[in-house]
Design a protein around this motif. Structure first.
Motif, PDB file in Angstrom:
ATOM      1  N   MET A  71      30.548  18.784  45.201  1.00  0.00           N
ATOM      2  CA  MET A  71      31.665  19.563  45.748  1.00  0.00           C
ATOM      3  C   MET A  71      31.627  19.519  47.271  1.00  0.00           C
ATOM      4  N   ILE A  72      32.783  19.209  47.867  1.00  0.00           N
ATOM      5  CA  ILE A  72      32.870  19.148  49.319  1.00  0.00           C
ATOM      6  C   ILE A  72      32.844  20.570  49.881  1.00  0.00           C
ATOM      7  N   GLU A  73      31.933  20.832  50.806  1.00  0.00           N
ATOM      8  CA  GLU A  73      31.809  22.164  51.394  1.00  0.00           C
ATOM      9  C   GLU A  73      32.294  22.139  52.838  1.00  0.00           C
ATOM     10  N   TYR A  74      33.307  22.943  53.122  1.00  0.00           N
ATOM     11  CA  TYR A  74      33.833  23.081  54.468  1.00  0.00           C
ATOM     12  C   TYR A  74      33.239  24.308  55.135  1.00  0.00           C
ATOM     13  N   VAL A  75      32.986  24.203  56.429  1.00  0.00           N
ATOM     14  CA  VAL A  75      32.662  25.382  57.224  1.00  0.00           C
ATOM     15  C   VAL A  75      33.994  25.989  57.625  1.00  0.00           C
ATOM     16  N   THR A  76      34.217  27.231  57.230  1.00  0.00           N
ATOM     17  CA  THR A  76      35.518  27.851  57.467  1.00  0.00           C
ATOM     18  C   THR A  76      35.420  29.007  58.460  1.00  0.00           C
ATOM     19  N   PRO A  77      36.545  29.352  59.107  1.00  0.00           N
ATOM     20  CA  PRO A  77      37.831  28.679  58.966  1.00  0.00           C
ATOM     21  C   PRO A  77      37.855  27.342  59.707  1.00  0.00           C
ATOM     22  N   TYR A  78      38.622  26.407  59.186  1.00  0.00           N
ATOM     23  CA  TYR A  78      38.857  25.176  59.921  1.00  0.00           C
ATOM     24  C   TYR A  78      40.360  25.068  60.182  1.00  0.00           C
ATOM     25  N   PHE A  79      40.735  24.228  61.116  1.00  0.00           N
ATOM     26  CA  PHE A  79      42.119  24.198  61.582  1.00  0.00           C
ATOM     27  C   PHE A  79      42.635  22.766  61.610  1.00  0.00           C
ATOM     28  N   ARG A  80      43.944  22.639  61.400  1.00  0.00           N
ATOM     29  CA  ARG A  80      44.614  21.343  61.482  1.00  0.00           C
ATOM     30  C   ARG A  80      46.040  21.584  61.960  1.00  0.00           C
ATOM     31  N   PRO A  81      46.683  20.578  62.536  1.00  0.00           N
ATOM     32  CA  PRO A  81      48.094  20.722  62.894  1.00  0.00           C
ATOM     33  C   PRO A  81      48.946  20.859  61.629  1.00  0.00           C
ATOM     34  N   PRO A  82      50.080  21.551  61.709  1.00  0.00           N
ATOM     35  CA  PRO A  82      50.962  21.677  60.535  1.00  0.00           C
ATOM     36  C   PRO A  82      51.374  20.331  59.948  1.00  0.00           C
TER      37      PRO A  82
ATOM     38  N   GLN B   8      28.752  10.905  52.359  1.00  0.00           N
ATOM     39  CA  GLN B   8      28.765  11.566  51.058  1.00  0.00           C
ATOM     40  C   GLN B   8      30.100  12.257  50.811  1.00  0.00           C
ATOM     41  N   ILE B   9      30.631  12.894  51.856  1.00  0.00           N
ATOM     42  CA  ILE B   9      31.938  13.557  51.732  1.00  0.00           C
ATOM     43  C   ILE B   9      33.020  12.517  51.428  1.00  0.00           C
ATOM     44  N   ILE B  10      32.998  11.410  52.157  1.00  0.00           N
ATOM     45  CA  ILE B  10      33.993  10.355  51.941  1.00  0.00           C
ATOM     46  C   ILE B  10      33.866   9.785  50.533  1.00  0.00           C
ATOM     47  N   ASP B  11      32.643   9.536  50.084  1.00  0.00           N
ATOM     48  CA  ASP B  11      32.422   9.014  48.734  1.00  0.00           C
ATOM     49  C   ASP B  11      33.017   9.948  47.676  1.00  0.00           C
ATOM     50  N   GLU B  12      32.726  11.240  47.819  1.00  0.00           N
ATOM     51  CA  GLU B  12      33.218  12.211  46.839  1.00  0.00           C
ATOM     52  C   GLU B  12      34.736  12.314  46.873  1.00  0.00           C
ATOM     53  N   ALA B  13      35.301  12.352  48.097  1.00  0.00           N
ATOM     54  CA  ALA B  13      36.754  12.475  48.231  1.00  0.00           C
ATOM     55  C   ALA B  13      37.465  11.247  47.680  1.00  0.00           C
TER      56      ALA B  13
END
Length: 280
Positions: free
Chosen positions: A1-12, A54-59
């Motif tokens: 499972m991909i684990e993000y450190v939150t909150p994270y931000f991206r452009p709309p 590892q994240i790229i592989d899983e995604a």
């Protein structure tokens, strides 16, 4: 499972992109208006390459990567050229349908990369970076600890053009406060003209707990312009902005008057709309 450190931000505009959190937080993290990366868990660091792979592989294995990727967090371009090349190359290896890669960037990192490195990243799929210009007024830029001035922002923007990487510039209405409202708006329009980005997003400053400017406001050291002054700033900004062929948006939830236009063709209609509101 991909684990993000939150909150994270991206452009709309990256709502349909896979978010690859290759870095945590923001390497600069001094801008006084920003409360985005203030948490202890968001202290800046880069993920080890093996973890990124590892994240790229899983995604990729789960079908999460389609045709677009946004590399987070706050300014992923700070990563070394080798690491970025390795990340982007691995993305292309694992996601055959990948068409574009984008990220936040700051002016200093663009200048440090230089045109040839930017061209290398462009060849690997980097087609646009998002930059917070915020203001073109050097007095304001110093006050908000942006880490770049008018001339440096122009230099970075010209490097992007030479490399063929699009520039999506964000500016903040109200960032000069009441005191420098007009100066801020005029100088910001002139900066946009000098940089000639492909996209402009004008947002209105929001005072959020955790941001140093919020504490300045509480102490009475900063006065936020009211909504009519914000719209007046938008008028001054548009008056002073000349784009060769660029999109101008002021349709963020923070804005009082939504604008979605293409310059130069729509500029006069935008000014007419703004002035109608100001005169009503």
């Amino acid at each position: 499972m991909i684990e993000y450190v939150t909150p994270y931000f991206r452009p709309p505009s990256e709502g349909n992109s896979f978010i690859l959190q290759a870095t945590i937080g923001c390497s600069h993290n001094q801008c006084t208006y920003c409360a985005m990366y203030r948490g202890e868990e968001q202290k800046f660091r880069a993920r080890p390459m093996e973890e990124v792979k590892q994240i790229i592989d899983e995604a990729a294995g789960s079908g999460l990567i389609d045709d677009r990727v946004f590399i987070a967090d706050g300014n992923a371009l700070v990563l070394s050229q080798k690491k970025l090349v390795d990340i982007m190359g691995y993305l292309r290896e694992k996601a055959a349908g990948l068409e574009r890669i984008r990220m936040y960037a700051n002016v200093g990192d663009i200048i440090r990369k230089g045109v040839e490195n930017l061209k290398e990243l462009k060849a690997l799929g980097l087609d646009m970076v998002y930059i917070g210009f915020e203001s073109g007024d050097d007095v304001v830029l110093e006050r908000i600890k942006k880490g770049a001035n008018f001339a440096e922002t122009v230099k970075a923007s010209k490097m992007l053009k030479e490399a063929g990487v699009m520039n999506s510039a964000m500016v903040l209405l109200g960032m000069g406060g009441v005191e420098r409202s007009a100066e801020h708006a005029e100088a910001t329009g002139k900066l946009l003209t000098a940089c000639d980005p492909e996209y402009v997003g004008a947002l209105s400053l929001q005072l959020r707990p955790g941001a140093p400017v919020y504490e300045e406001w509480k102490r009475g050291e900063f006065e936020l312009p009211d909504k009519f002054r914000m719209i007046k700033e938008l008028e001054i900004l548009v008056e002073n902005t000349e784009l060769t062929d660029g999109y101008f948006f002021s349709n963020h939830i923070s804005n009082y008057l939504p604008v979605k236009a293409r310059f130069p063709g729509d500029k006069e209609e935008v000014l007419r709309k703004i002035r109608t509101v100001l005169e009503s």
